[in-house]
Design an enzyme around this catalytic site. Structure first.
Site, short mmCIF file in Angstrom:
data_model
loop_
_atom_site.label_atom_id
_atom_site.label_comp_id
_atom_site.label_asym_id
_atom_site.label_seq_id
_atom_site.Cartn_x
_atom_site.Cartn_y
_atom_site.Cartn_z
NE ARG A 150 -3.62 -1.82 2.12
CZ ARG A 150 -4.63 -2.77 3.08
NH1 ARG A 150 -4.74 -1.50 4.11
NH2 ARG A 150 -5.79 -3.93 3.25
NE ARG A 193 -1.41 4.77 9.26
CZ ARG A 193 -2.41 4.02 8.92
NH1 ARG A 193 -3.10 4.07 8.20
NH2 ARG A 193 -3.82 4.80 10.47
CD GLU A 197 -8.92 -1.51 10.66
OE1 GLU A 197 -8.67 -0.04 10.89
OE2 GLU A 197 -8.69 -2.56 9.83
CB SER A 202 -11.39 -4.26 8.36
OG SER A 202 -12.90 -3.21 8.21
NE ARG A 235 -2.27 -2.35 11.45
CZ ARG A 235 -3.01 -0.96 11.54
NH1 ARG A 235 -4.26 -1.05 11.31
NH2 ARG A 235 -2.36 -0.33 10.47
#
Length: 434
Positions: A262, A277, A349, A352, A395
């Site tokens: 990403r 991230r 988070e 999801s 994560r």
RNA sequence: GGAGAGGUGGCGGAGUGGUCGAUCGCGCCGGUCUCGAAAACCGGAGUGGGUGCAAGCCCACCGUGGGUUCGAAUCCCACCCUCUCCGCCA
């Protein structure tokens, strides 16, 4: 993508749902385009039908040797050719315009999704575990003594720049163990089928799962046009693109462990320290292809699969239903799992889980044939698609490290990982498995 | 990377310019026969779009996109993909 017929039948409901996502009414624009498009199609098809009839007469004239009539009709048909070409082009253009417009409109929230502007208005629906009471100030993952030798941002920066990491020794072994543990659990206990897929895909796949056309800047593209997948949702979901599946094969529940890429465009300054991230990370993804009448139950099932991973890892977490303002483009309803990170003293988070209903299936043209019954069936219908992280491995590593940290700088590892680590149970303060 | 072959309906496989949306076989669905089934026989059955209350009618689709022609699954061009052999290679 939205069903134009549904919008036609109930434009008010469509606009009402859009407004819940903070968008103004679009049905007038859509219906005007649609009406125009259909008028153009009628004109083009009428002209084409006339030409087809005339062509048959030409053939008939030729067959019975009527040269004069043959030539007369031939000239007539030739003349109308340009008109038909023009009308057809207009009809096609309208079709493309409508499709482009529909492609850019996000999915509609289900009625039970809470309204809200942003993440502050998400609704907690479940909480598991109690955050540990620390008798020392808990550190963030990259500051834990046991972790520091194995998490090297300087070398990564030398190689690739910011938002990359080099992992070594005990840390990467735990990372690898986590991925294996997640996959094994999903396969053996949750009944998912493991897949291994490309991470380079064509445009079509990126359209199917909503990355394109609106979010091109979030992903990377190779010089020859392939896209690096931002999640294996792209490959798993698109694996049924264009298919007409037998209802008996549904639901199809898949999982894959892949690299994800990403660009994090627009996230400058957000989570810049540590490996929360990154531009490149690993994720174990879950995707389910099912019939539309089962997708809500499948979503709960998928959420439970993700929650089970965190529970086995003994990581406190909470589950929220995203409010309308925080949902992703393709989602009808999304559950986020947030793991407790003592170093940040907050829930972050880590998974999801979304159902897209038939939204992606329409983009991908992925259908199933319902079993025949007295009332109907037998006709192809769009499938429903769901995707969820199960979980984000990086994560999850952070959560394991932060929750397991000890006053002496070591990290105790969850019991379910021990078999994957040759029986070792901790990382010592100097970064060794022991 | 080089050489060759090929992409047609759920599958197999015909079809080289004029009712071809497409012969045929298998499979599938309905029916006849049967106590029931099998076999046999009869019939049905693609996808998308447009139009219509409906029956129906119309348009498109034979890998994709162009072209030639009054007319293309059939001819021409480009591209994509698959397979076989060779080379290279984790």
């Amino acid at each position: 993508m939205h069903d134009i017929k549904a919008i036609r039948e109930n434009p008010a409901a469509f606009d009402a749902a859009l407004s819940r996502r903070g968008l103004s009414a679009l049905s007038p624009q859509i219906l005007a385009l649609d009406a125009d498009r259909r008028a153009k199609i009628v004109a083009a098809e009428t002209a084409q039908a006339e030409q087809n009839r005339a062509s048959k007469e030409v053939g008939a004239a030729k067959a019975r040797g009527d040269e004069a009539e043959f030539e007369r009709l031939r000239a007539l048909v030739a003349q109308s050719k340009a008109d038909i070409a023009r009308l057809t082009a207009e009809a096609d253009a309208q079709d493309v315009a409508l499709r482009d417009l529909l492609m850019g409109i996000p999915n509609l929230p289900l009625p039970e999704v809470p309204d809200g502007k942003d993440e502050a208005e998400n609704v907690e629906i479940h909480r598991w575990g109690t955050p540990r009471a620390f008798d020392f100030p808990p550190r963030e993952h990259f500051e834990i003594p046991a972790v520091k030798p194995g998490m090297d941002f300087e070398t990564a920066a030398k190689l690739s720049g910011s938002r990359f990491v080099v992992l070594k020794g005990a840390v990467i072994r735990v990372h690898r163990a986590l991925a294996q543990f997640m996959l094994d659990t999903h396969i053996e206990e949750h009944g998912l089928t493991e897949m291994w897929t490309p991470v380079l895909v064509k445009d079509d796949a990126m359209y199917g799962t909503n990355q394109l056309p609106k979010f091109a800047e979030d992903s990377y593209q190779t010089t020859n046009g392939w896209w690096l997948i931002p999640t294996s949702e792209v490959t798993l979901t698109n694996s049924v693109a264009g298919d007409i599946l037998d209802e008996a094969v549904l639901p199809i529940r898949m999982t894959a462990h892949t690299q994800c890429f990403r660009s994090e465009a627009g996230s400058a300054g957000k989570d810049t320290s540590g490996m929360l991230r990154q531009h490149q990370f690993e994720k174990v993804e879950m995707v389910t292809i099912c019939t539309p009448d089962t997708h809500l139950a499948e979503q709960d099932r998928m959420r439970d699969c993700a929650q089970a991973i965190l529970e086995k890892l003994e990581i406190p977490y909470r589950t929220v239903t995203l409010c309308t303002g925080d949902m992703g483009f393709g989602a009808q309803r999304t559950y986020d799992l947030e793991a407790w990170l003592p170093g940040q003293n907050t829930y972050r988070e880590i998974s999801s889980v979304s159902t897209c209903g038939q939204f992606q299936a329409r983009r991908m043209n992925a259908r199933y044939r319902a079993a025949k019954t007295e009332t109907g069936g037998g006709k192809p219908e769009f499938v429903a698609t769901l995707n969820g992280s199960g979980l984000a491995v990086g994560r999850c590593l952070i959560a394991v490290l932060e929750n397991g940290q000890q006053a002496d700088g070591s990290v105790l590892l969850p019991a379910v990982l021990h078999p994957y680590l040759g029986g070792r149970t901790k990382i010592t303060a100097d970064g060794q498995l022991a």
